[in-house]
Design an enzyme around this catalytic site. Sequence first.
Site, PDB file in Angstrom:
ATOM      1  N   ALA A  33      10.871   5.633   3.211  1.00 50.19           N
ATOM      2  CA  ALA A  33      12.311   5.484   3.338  1.00 50.19           C
ATOM      3  C   ALA A  33      12.662   4.231   4.134  1.00 50.19           C
ATOM      4  O   ALA A  33      13.724   3.649   3.969  1.00 50.19           O
ATOM      5  CB  ALA A  33      12.877   6.720   4.038  1.00 50.19           C
ATOM      6  N   ILE A  91       0.825  -1.228   0.000  1.00 55.77           N
ATOM      7  CA  ILE A  91       0.000   0.000   0.000  1.00 55.77           C
ATOM      8  C   ILE A  91       0.850   1.265   0.000  1.00 55.77           C
ATOM      9  O   ILE A  91       0.341   2.353  -0.196  1.00 55.77           O
ATOM     10  CB  ILE A  91      -0.980   0.064   1.206  1.00 55.77           C
ATOM     11  CG1 ILE A  91      -0.281  -0.262   2.518  1.00 55.77           C
ATOM     12  CG2 ILE A  91      -2.207  -0.779   0.961  1.00 55.77           C
ATOM     13  CD1 ILE A  91      -1.154  -0.005   3.748  1.00 55.77           C
ATOM     14  N   GLY A  92       2.128   1.123   0.241  1.00 57.10           N
ATOM     15  CA  GLY A  92       2.959   2.324   0.246  1.00 57.10           C
ATOM     16  C   GLY A  92       4.429   1.968   0.346  1.00 57.10           C
ATOM     17  O   GLY A  92       4.794   0.829   0.620  1.00 57.10           O
ATOM     18  N   ASP A 147       9.396  15.142  12.006  1.00 57.09           N
ATOM     19  CA  ASP A 147       9.151  14.939  10.575  1.00 57.09           C
ATOM     20  C   ASP A 147       7.675  15.144  10.231  1.00 57.09           C
ATOM     21  O   ASP A 147       7.051  14.301   9.573  1.00 57.09           O
ATOM     22  CB  ASP A 147       9.624  13.530  10.163  1.00 57.09           C
ATOM     23  CG  ASP A 147       9.913  13.431   8.666  1.00 57.09           C
ATOM     24  OD1 ASP A 147       9.909  14.481   7.982  1.00 57.09           O
ATOM     25  OD2 ASP A 147      10.136  12.310   8.183  1.00 57.09           O
TER      26      ASP A 147
HETATM   27  N1  LIG Z   1      -1.133   2.624   9.009  1.00 55.71           N
HETATM   28  C1  LIG Z   1      -1.273   2.819   7.717  1.00 55.71           C
HETATM   29  N2  LIG Z   1      -2.472   2.678   7.136  1.00 55.71           N
HETATM   30  C2  LIG Z   1      -2.629   2.895   5.823  1.00 55.71           C
HETATM   31  N3  LIG Z   1      -1.627   3.264   5.003  1.00 55.71           N
HETATM   32  C3  LIG Z   1      -0.402   3.415   5.530  1.00 55.71           C
HETATM   33  C4  LIG Z   1      -0.161   3.199   6.912  1.00 55.71           C
HETATM   34  N4  LIG Z   1       1.152   3.437   7.145  1.00 55.71           N
HETATM   35  C5  LIG Z   1       1.694   3.798   5.979  1.00 55.71           C
HETATM   36  N5  LIG Z   1       0.781   3.786   4.993  1.00 55.71           N
HETATM   37  C6  LIG Z   1       0.988   4.129   3.590  1.00 55.71           C
HETATM   38  O1  LIG Z   1       2.311   3.807   3.244  1.00 55.71           O
HETATM   39  C7  LIG Z   1       3.000   4.975   2.815  1.00 55.71           C
HETATM   40  C8  LIG Z   1       4.458   4.895   3.231  1.00 55.71           C
HETATM   41  O2  LIG Z   1       4.512   5.103   4.620  1.00 55.71           O
HETATM   42  P1  LIG Z   1       5.880   5.384   5.384  1.00 55.71           P
HETATM   43  O3  LIG Z   1       5.532   5.885   6.719  1.00 55.71           O
HETATM   44  O4  LIG Z   1       6.741   4.180   5.304  1.00 55.71           O
HETATM   45  O5  LIG Z   1       6.596   6.453   4.500  1.00 55.71           O
HETATM   46  P2  LIG Z   1       6.287   7.998   4.300  1.00 55.71           P
HETATM   47  O6  LIG Z   1       6.012   8.583   5.629  1.00 55.71           O
HETATM   48  O7  LIG Z   1       5.244   8.159   3.238  1.00 55.71           O
HETATM   49  O8  LIG Z   1       7.656   8.507   3.736  1.00 55.71           O
HETATM   50  P3  LIG Z   1       9.057   8.637   4.479  1.00 55.71           P
HETATM   51  O9  LIG Z   1       9.449   7.289   4.945  1.00 55.71           O
HETATM   52  O10 LIG Z   1       9.926   9.162   3.416  1.00 55.71           O
HETATM   53  O11 LIG Z   1       8.855   9.590   5.614  1.00 55.71           O
HETATM   54  C9  LIG Z   1       2.236   6.130   3.445  1.00 55.71           C
HETATM   55  O12 LIG Z   1       2.422   7.313   2.733  1.00 55.71           O
HETATM   56  C10 LIG Z   1       0.803   5.623   3.411  1.00 55.71           C
HETATM   57  O13 LIG Z   1       0.236   5.894   2.170  1.00 55.71           O
END
Ligand SMILES: Nc1ncnc2c1ncn2[C@@H]1O[C@H](COP(=O)(O)OP(=O)(O)OP(=O)(O)O)[C@@H](O)[C@H]1O
Length: 471
Positions: A124, A120-121, A279
Amino acid sequence: MKAESSGLILGISIGVVIGVFLAILALYCIRYQRKRAQINSSSSRRAATLPIRTNGVDTCTVLSDSTMGADSPRHYEKSVNGMSLWFDGFKKSSVVSASGIPEYCYRDLQKATQNFTTLIGQGAFGPVYKAQMSTGETVAVKVLASDSKQGEKEFQTEFVFERVTYANLSAPPPCGSNSPSDDLIGFGSPPSGPGSCSQVKLLGRLHHRNLLNLVGYCADKGKNMLIYAYMSNGNLASHLYNEKMEPLSWDRRVHTALDVARGVEYLHDGAVPPVIHRDIKSSNILLDQSMRARVSDFGLSREEMVDGHASNLRGTFGYLDPEYICTRTFTKKSDVYSYGVLLFELIAARNPLQGLMEYVELAAMNAGGGTGWEEIADPRLEGNFDIQELNEVAALAYKCVNRVPKKRPSMRSTVQVLTRILKSRHSKKHTGTPLSAMPEEVAIDIDQAEGQTPVRQLKREESFDSMDTDL
Ligand SMILES: Nc1ncnc2c1ncn2[C@@H]1O[C@H](COP(=O)(O)OP(=O)(O)OP(=O)(O)O)[C@@H](O)[C@H]1O
């Protein structure tokens, strides 16, 4: 006659003695009964407050369900021993670790993510998968990419959170700056190490309706994974920038701004010890099924890379406090700066990496006396906003991004300003409408604006928790 009266006296005396004896006996019985009742009630109270034990491991803390919404993997239905179904369903494979957070085995997460095919995502840290647990609960599983140095650091930061943050604080700040200011978070004393009770306290206590909490982890077969409540409406950035998605209404944007402010206010003023997010950005704001916002990734920070090299700066370019870039000292006011950028993102739907702040500075030249900010409004709003309200939110955002950290408001002040804005909106629209007749969401926001749960009294996280359960 004499014999008669002495018989009478003897009779009365015996009667009195028997009466006194009976009274003493009755008193003794009453006291005995009371004592028994007290013993019974205190032992049942003790049983009710015993910490959760799973597989014989003490958690040191009773997990709170205060952060849980409908999307959560833990909308608790208490079972007989007070443990949630979330734990019950995984008794065989999960244990509540010494950190108070349940630990899962690799095999179960592999099954729940259909062998890691439900992406879903991607952050980093590594990929994020949607997972369907055998209990029927949906969660998000962040997998630490095995080649990701960033991820390893982040896992450490999130999981051994207190220890790492403490270590960061005790390192001498570079750039010749002084020791962290009074503003900076600090932990009373060094924790005794991973799995210690002080670590448990920190991770276990960060619960708020507007924070996305860790609900489990996996450290099995060389894989590190973090498990979070699943947020069905994804991240805020995609709602602002993805043209295929319905644009967020102005009303929703103000509520989102307030949700985020509340989550960060809790980190700054409710958590003990206080936590700096480091962040804040739109991709770290997740939306639940009713579009209420939760702040994610708190307390950790990715290291920005410049031309493939670590910059030694934590956070995300575009949101970084210029004062932090110069002094390398991160304060609560650095979070306020990033929050201000996020507010402008909500207003203008422009990416901070694509000149948002230059655009803002240009608009600021024309904006004055509380007007003029409407020219930066997101065109997708098609003018559907209250101009005065937009100007008030923009003026608040501009204060948050003041170059001088001391001139920026605290997160508590931002919560107060936003709740006042919502309150006056609703009193304009519904003059004379009692709070009980308003939509629940609005009534809650206004309730808090009116200080029915005075924030000042909510210094302890327990108080914030109890406020959360009201939400
Ligand atoms: N608990 C969750 N429920 C639904 N989607 C999620 C959840 N956690 C993360 N995601 C999805 O996964 C993506 C990546 O999340 P992640 O926190 O790893 O990275 P980020 O915050 O987008 O980027 P970075 O790691 O560069 O700060 C998110 O942008 C979101 O779309």
